[in-house]
Write a protein that holds these residues in place. Structure first.
Motif, PDB file in Angstrom:
ATOM      1  N   GLU A 391       0.828  -1.216   0.000  1.00  0.00           N
ATOM      2  CA  GLU A 391       0.000   0.000   0.000  1.00  0.00           C
ATOM      3  C   GLU A 391       0.855   1.255   0.000  1.00  0.00           C
ATOM      4  OE1 GLU A 391      -4.116   1.500   2.149  1.00  0.00           O
ATOM      5  OE2 GLU A 391      -3.411  -0.553   2.299  1.00  0.00           O
ATOM      6  N   THR A 392       2.046   1.178   0.641  1.00  0.00           N
ATOM      7  CA  THR A 392       2.944   2.337   0.673  1.00  0.00           C
ATOM      8  C   THR A 392       4.074   2.210  -0.347  1.00  0.00           C
ATOM      9  OG1 THR A 392       4.337   1.326   2.375  1.00  0.00           O
ATOM     10  CG2 THR A 392       2.510   2.702   3.126  1.00  0.00           C
ATOM     11  N   GLU A 405      17.477  -1.312  -7.665  1.00  0.00           N
ATOM     12  CA  GLU A 405      18.397  -1.001  -6.566  1.00  0.00           C
ATOM     13  C   GLU A 405      18.917   0.421  -6.679  1.00  0.00           C
ATOM     14  OE1 GLU A 405      22.566  -2.579  -4.507  1.00  0.00           O
ATOM     15  OE2 GLU A 405      21.857  -3.462  -6.385  1.00  0.00           O
ATOM     16  N   VAL A 406      19.291   0.811  -7.899  1.00  0.00           N
ATOM     17  CA  VAL A 406      19.830   2.162  -8.113  1.00  0.00           C
ATOM     18  C   VAL A 406      18.776   3.210  -7.752  1.00  0.00           C
ATOM     19  CG1 VAL A 406      20.647   3.786  -9.864  1.00  0.00           C
ATOM     20  CG2 VAL A 406      21.482   1.417  -9.858  1.00  0.00           C
ATOM     21  N   ALA A 407      17.517   2.972  -8.186  1.00  0.00           N
ATOM     22  CA  ALA A 407      16.450   3.925  -7.900  1.00  0.00           C
ATOM     23  C   ALA A 407      16.220   4.063  -6.398  1.00  0.00           C
ATOM     24  CB  ALA A 407      15.159   3.477  -8.590  1.00  0.00           C
ATOM     25  N   ALA A 416      13.246  -0.186   1.015  1.00  0.00           N
ATOM     26  CA  ALA A 416      13.385  -1.567   0.537  1.00  0.00           C
ATOM     27  C   ALA A 416      12.969  -1.638  -0.913  1.00  0.00           C
ATOM     28  CB  ALA A 416      12.541  -2.518   1.382  1.00  0.00           C
ATOM     29  N   TYR A 417      13.432  -2.690  -1.601  1.00  0.00           N
ATOM     30  CA  TYR A 417      13.020  -2.914  -2.982  1.00  0.00           C
ATOM     31  C   TYR A 417      12.965  -4.415  -3.254  1.00  0.00           C
ATOM     32  CZ  TYR A 417      17.880  -3.989  -4.299  1.00  0.00           C
ATOM     33  OH  TYR A 417      19.125  -4.561  -4.401  1.00  0.00           O
ATOM     34  N   VAL A 427      11.267  -9.691 -12.959  1.00  0.00           N
ATOM     35  CA  VAL A 427      11.109  -8.404 -13.645  1.00  0.00           C
ATOM     36  C   VAL A 427      10.248  -7.495 -12.784  1.00  0.00           C
ATOM     37  CG1 VAL A 427      11.391  -9.297 -15.980  1.00  0.00           C
ATOM     38  CG2 VAL A 427       9.118  -9.321 -14.927  1.00  0.00           C
ATOM     39  N   GLY A 428      10.265  -6.201 -13.120  1.00  0.00           N
ATOM     40  CA  GLY A 428       9.473  -5.236 -12.382  1.00  0.00           C
ATOM     41  C   GLY A 428      10.158  -4.810 -11.100  1.00  0.00           C
ATOM     42  N   CYS A 429       9.645  -3.739 -10.507  1.00  0.00           N
ATOM     43  CA  CYS A 429      10.315  -3.149  -9.347  1.00  0.00           C
ATOM     44  C   CYS A 429       9.312  -2.612  -8.338  1.00  0.00           C
ATOM     45  CB  CYS A 429      11.228  -2.009  -9.817  1.00  0.00           C
ATOM     46  SG  CYS A 429      12.006  -1.063  -8.481  1.00  0.00           S
ATOM     47  N   PHE A 430       9.476  -3.033  -7.081  1.00  0.00           N
ATOM     48  CA  PHE A 430       8.776  -2.459  -5.936  1.00  0.00           C
ATOM     49  C   PHE A 430       9.731  -1.559  -5.196  1.00  0.00           C
ATOM     50  CE2 PHE A 430       5.687  -6.164  -5.599  1.00  0.00           C
ATOM     51  CZ  PHE A 430       4.572  -5.389  -5.875  1.00  0.00           C
ATOM     52  N   LEU A 431       9.277  -0.376  -4.798  1.00  0.00           N
ATOM     53  CA  LEU A 431      10.046   0.515  -3.934  1.00  0.00           C
ATOM     54  C   LEU A 431       9.161   0.887  -2.747  1.00  0.00           C
ATOM     55  CD1 LEU A 431      11.497   2.906  -6.676  1.00  0.00           C
ATOM     56  CD2 LEU A 431      12.703   1.032  -5.545  1.00  0.00           C
TER      57      LEU A 431
END
Length: 1106
Positions: A391-392, A405-407, A416-417, A427-431
């Motif tokens: 949610e966040t 990771e860079v982002a 966290a990512y 694939v894809g990215c959670f931040l």
């Protein structure tokens, strides 16, 4: 005149049923030919209909179906019509699976507006409205749909998916629907249904539970996709607005958060996908096998159950269930906490975090070292995790893990990512921005997460990669272990002689303390502390501002009751003054029937523990319960008729009969003249219903032949005995286990008892819940039973067999009186009894789930069924032996023999000497394994667990064992060859590194000598030089011997070591002095610098100062 004497034609017809032709003998008044001719136009009209008509799946405009009539989907998978549930008189319009027993309802139109008679009809009008009306033509329910346009032939059709649609019937295979029931689901998900949100129309589709299993009105629980633009979808199970369980996020195959299932475990049959775009976000699942139907249901008690129906054998098979245990409760361990069922307690903090008091006094996981957004901050990898609540979180669908990771690294607010999708290598990215909540650790099959930590935290968790460093470290550990052992040995010797001279606190046994204090006599008592620790602190180490209020409240309760909370103890249970039950009359749910029962006093909604008159409910509030002079507890109605009786009686003199409700929830009849009388004339614990309570016995008394077991309610609102029982298999000479049966059919087996709990609890550490809950088994000539109890005053344990046949364990977590799930059976495909057949084994790690044990293979038998059979038949030869299988749920012990005092070695000998013995095992895992189970016959209902199962030894032919051993040795040889190759390369690298280091040291030594710095460092000499100088290390040249070996004459310079600080400063020599000296040498080797040669012009610190 010709007479038609041989043929009479009757045309029977009815709405939505095929027309039928009956050819019967003519009635007494025979038709003459002219009358027959008059019938010919009608006969010719009806014959085409009679020959081509079939059962309908549609309702046309102005057509209607009445109560008692149905329509059936084309391939007879689903049926629509009117129905009632259980003993209810309410009538509903709905869809159910055509060929299941009992009836399985998939959708209800008027779930909020039931009707009470059979005069209702459903019809489709010319505007496209599908309506349900009563006999007065009042609309009970409507689809609220409408169509416009020309050349429209509106029909309502029931599809083979279970979807009821309104569409234009003029268009073949028309998939554009004016209205569909799939847009308005109830408690059930069907193949192809969409759950999510349409951002254009604003319509959200989700599941809402029934209020009870016999009451489809909307209940408290929903299963809902979190669908917000810019956010990543996940599924919440909510009770009203409160989150109870989270499933998610979607990981490209199923959803994260499905414990202990391989990512492709159901890939052959079931597929799921996620659609996200500007118009809508939804998830959908379907099966790619025509013989299988998938279903998910949100139950009245808030569990999401997935099951499949095998058309060839129309029976529902469980696939998975949520929630099933403590860790499935949403955010149970708080922010930055992680939950696992493999440890006790279940909650802990992520690495880099620890429990601290927050501003409001609660204890939560917080960082050990705060972040400063410095350049050396980095990320620590956590594996096999249920990813935190998204949610966040912000997500991107096309970023690689490296870019992710860079982002995150470039944004100090990112904590966290992770990859969103585990397919295609990830694939894809959670931040994540904010606290990481609802994290769970699984033993396998979940995702990786990378958490931001301070530089110092990362340096503590990092490990050396160099082989030489690892070697030195290993050597250091060995040396340290040796000296530690010497230290402890000296301390032990000193303690034995009474000269410990240490400030350590000695350990005393309970017997010694008891003797020293004269059995804890008050005369030897120095003092006493006090106060009551609040449950939230005792259980979860959570300190609240209410903690002092709790302690004060208990003191008030003691004053009012005249009893001490701690002093109020019953030897048969652990409840204190706080825990209470209540007995009285109640009506479950919306039912008007009245029952006498016992419930948990402080629970909302009311949790029923026992019902007296479950088979004979009262129909009004005139019921009275009383105890007669013979000790018989009876329930009578308003006219004095006995509705229920305890059928108990007492005899003797000086008896003051009383019925008492104990704090265990046990209602007893006893002699009140005897204080603390534990001899009961009658007790409700001997006649349980669907619920097990602390201290209750389940099993059989062989003298009285009374058997106590659990029997489900018929529904959540009807306590009448249902189809399912949970029963201990208690027979003399047999080893107990628990069966869940539907009528007489075994559905699930839990067992056998392993000395701590029952085998068959997947993925729980043997002691994972021992802190709170204990179980034991009693076996003797008089009785066999099992019992469980909790050893914490703050917890109350409960087990219940549900109307759907699941056995659910839960506990109340004070101070918030709410049931927390501990475990559930059955929850997946492998818990269906004997699903893989004899000698088969089941696991959720693979697809398909079923396989054969080693030494067995699938073969056709006489009736063309395929079962696991031996590859090589047994011949009872001397070469036969046993193959060990680990981490198993042991087979059904029905055809096994048990001995309580046989060792594993003796167990093997007994089995080896009996050619009919197919397998053996230790049933008890405590004390290193005791007892012996010997199987004679097929091994049925075996399951493989990733952890915490038991060992089983299966008899195989000599050649089978030989082949297996050969295969093992071949694999071992390959591993050894690879290992030796790697070791050779690493060793060569080590030698090169050592050579370079030696040259470096020699150059430094030469430089120091030529510059005449006067440094007292030891020069480097070759072995040949030293050998010549000491005359091959002759004893004549030996000066002495120290901690690093002998010292010889003709060395040109002094031999120096490193003196430990406590010796240099205070003259204190300890056994750690040599370790210090050795440690400095290790540090020099690791750093490549000499301790005394490392000098900085700004300070005097040497290498150790850093």
């Amino acid at each position: 005149m010709l007479k038609l004497e041989t043929l009479s034609i009757y045309v029977a017809h009815g709405l939505n049923h095929a027309y039928s032709l009956a050819i019967l003998p003519p009635p007494p008044d025979k038709f003459i030919i002219s009358q027959a001719i008059m019938l010919l136009p009608y006969i010719t009209f009806f014959f085409p209909i009679l020959t081509t008509s079939k059962s309908s799946d549609t309702i046309a405009v102005h057509q209607s179906i009445s109560d008692g009539e149905t329509i059936v989907s084309q391939n007879a998978k689903f049926e629509l019509g009117f129905f009632s549930l259980g003993n209810s008189n309410s009538r509903y319009l709905g869809i159910w699976f055509k060929n299941t027993s009992p009836q399985t309802v998939a959708w209800v139109a008027n779930r909020e507006t039931p009707h009470t008679d059979t005069s209702n009809t459903v019809k489709l009008d010319e505007q496209g409205y599908l309506t349900l009306v009563n006999s007065s033509d009042k609309v009970i329910w409507s689809s609220n749909s409408s169509a416009s346009g020309t050349n429209i032939n509106l029909v309502a059709q029931l599809l083979d998916t279970g979807n009821l649609v309104v569409k234009n019937g003029n268009k073949a295979n028309n998939e554009i629907f004016i209205w569909q029931s799939f847009d308005y689901p109830g408690d059930t998900y069907l193949n192809g249904m969409k759950l999510g949100k349409n951002f254009i129309t604003g319509r959200e589709t989700y599941l809402r539970s029934w209020r009870g299993s016999d009451n489809p009105s909307p209940g408290e629980y929903t299963s809902r996709v979190f669908a917000v633009k810019g956010k990543y979808p996940q599924v919440y199970i909510r009770r009203n607005s409160a989150k109870k369980t989270r499933i998610g996020p979607f990981n490209g195959i199923p959803f994260s958060g499905w414990a202990n299932h391989a990512p492709d475990a159901y890939g052959e049959e079931h597929l799921s996908y996620l659609i996200m775009n500007q118009n809508e976000t939804y998830i959908s699942c379907f099966t790619n096998r025509n013989s299988t139907t998938l279903r998910a249901i949100i139950t009245p008690d808030g569990k999401l159950e997935f099951s499949k129906l095998n058309i060839l054998n129309p029976e529902w098979i469980p696939i998975a269930t949520l929630s099933v245990d403590y860790c499935d409760n949403y955010g149970v361990c708080g922010p930055y906490g992680s939950c696992t069922t493999s440890t006790s307690p279940n909650c802990g903090c992520l690495k880099g975090f620890e429990r601290k008091k927050s501003d409001n006094g609660t204890s939560v996981c917080q960082r050990r070292v705060a972040l400063d957004c410095g350049p050396r901050e980095g990320f620590l990898k956590f594996s096999s995790m249920k990813l935190p609540d998204t949610e966040t979180a912000v997500f991107s669908s096309n970023m690689s893990l490296q870019d992710c990771e860079v982002a995150c690294k470039n944004n100090c607010s990112c904590i966290a990512y992770a990859n969103t999708n585990i397919t295609s290598g990830g694939v894809g990215c959670f931040l994540w921005y904010g606290g990481l909540i609802d994290v769970r650790v699984y033993p396998r099959n979940e995702q990786d997460m990378y958490v931001r930590l301070a530089a110092s935290e990362l340096s503590e968790t990092s490990s050396y990669g160099s082989l030489s460093i690892a070697s030195v470290y290993s050597l250091s550990v060995l040396v340290l272990a040796f000296y530690t052992r010497r230290k402890w040995k000296k301390r032990s010797d000193a303690a034995s002689s009474g000269q410990m001279g240490s400030a350590e606190v000695p350990l005393f046994s309970l017997s010694k303390i008891s003797k020293a204090t004269n059995d804890f006599s008050d005369e030897n008592k120095l003092g006493e502390g006090g106060g009551y620790i609040s449950p939230e602190y005792a259980v979860n180490v959570l300190y609240l501002v209410k903690s002092d209020i709790f302690s004060f409240g208990v003191l008030v309760l003691e004053i009012v009751s005249g009893k001490k909370n701690i002093g109020f103890v019953h030897e048969g249970h652990a409840d204190n003054l706080i825990g209470h039950f209540e007995l009285g009359f109640f009506s479950p749910g919306s039912s008007k029937s009245r029952y006498l029962g016992i419930w948990f006093k402080c629970m909302k909604p009311k949790t029923i523990a026992w019902v007296a008159n479950r088979e004979t409910p009262l129909i009004d509030t005139s019921g009275v319960v009383k105890l007669d002079s013979k000790g018989n507890l009876i329930l009578v109605n308003g006219s004095g008729k006995v509705i229920w009786s305890s059928n108990s009686s007492a005899s003797g003199t000086n008896i003051n009969l009383v019925a008492q409700l104990l704090d265990t929830g046990n209602l007893v009849v006893k002699n009140g003249n005897k204080a603390n009388n534990e001899t009961f004339i009658w007790q409700s614990f001997d006649y349980p219903g669907d619920t097990y309570l602390n201290g209750m016995k389940l099993g059989k008394n062989f003298i009285t032949r009374r058997e106590t077991y659990l029997r489900s309610w018929r529904s959540t609102e009807n306590p009448f005995p249902g189809e399912y029982t949970s029963r201990v298999s208690a027979a003399k000479g047999k080893y107990p286990q628990v069966y869940i049966r539907r009528s007489s059919d075994i559905k699930t087996r839990i067992g056998p008892y392993n000395g701590i709990s029952f085998s068959g609890w997947a993925n729980y550490a043997p002691d994972a819940n021992l802190t709170d809950n204990l179980s034991c088994m009693i076996m003797n000539q008089n009785e066999t039973y099992i019992t469980c109890f909790t050893n914490r005053n703050t917890n109350t344990l409960r087990a219940m067999v549900t109307p759907e046949g699941k056995l659910e364990f839960s506990e109340i977590n004070y101070p918030n009186p709410e049931w927390i799930s501990i475990a559930t059976v059955s929850v997946d495909y492998c818990e269906n009894y004997g699903v893989c057949g004899p000698y088969g084994s089941c696991t959720t790690d693979t697809s398909p789930n079923c396989g054969c044990l080693k030494g067995f293979e699938l073969k056709n038998v006489d009736n063309d069924t395929i079962v696991c059979q031996r590859r090589i038949a047994l011949d009872c030869g001397p070469g036969e032996g046993f193959l060990k299988f680990s981490s198993l749920k042991l087979p059904d012990t029905e055809n096994a023999i048990f001995s309580s005092n046989t060792s594993l070695l003796d167990c093997e000998l007994v089995c080896k000497n009996n050619c009919s013995c197919t397998a053996y095992a230790n049933p008890i895992i405590t004390s290193g394994g005791v007892g012996c189970l010997l199987w004679y016959g097929g091994l049925i209902d075996v399951r493989v667990y990733p952890q915490n199962g038991q060992d089983l030894y299966v008899r195989l032919a000599a050649s089978e064992l030989s082949d297996l051993h050969s295969s093992f040795h071949r694999k071992k040889r390959v591993v050894m060859e690879v290992t030796l190759s790697i070791a050779s390369v690493l060793s060569l690298s080590g030698l090169v590194s050592a050579f370079c280091t030696r040259r470096k040291w020699m150059k430094r030594s030469d430089a120091e000598s030529s510059n005449q710095m006067g440094n007292a460092e030891v020069p480097l000499l070759s072995l040949s030089k030293i050998s010549r100088a000491t005359n091959d290390f002759s004893v004549d040249n030996k000066l002495g011997e120290g901690g690093f070996g002998p010292v010889y004459k003709k060395k040109a310079k002094r031999l120096l070591g490193y003196i430990s600080p406590e010796y240099a400063m205070n003259g204190l020599y300890s056994i750690k002095s040599d370790i210090f000296s050795f440690g400095v040498l290790v540090l020099e080797i690791v750093s490549g610098k000499k301790n005394r040669g490392f000098v900085h012009e700004d300070h005097d610190d040497n290498l150790l100062g850093h």
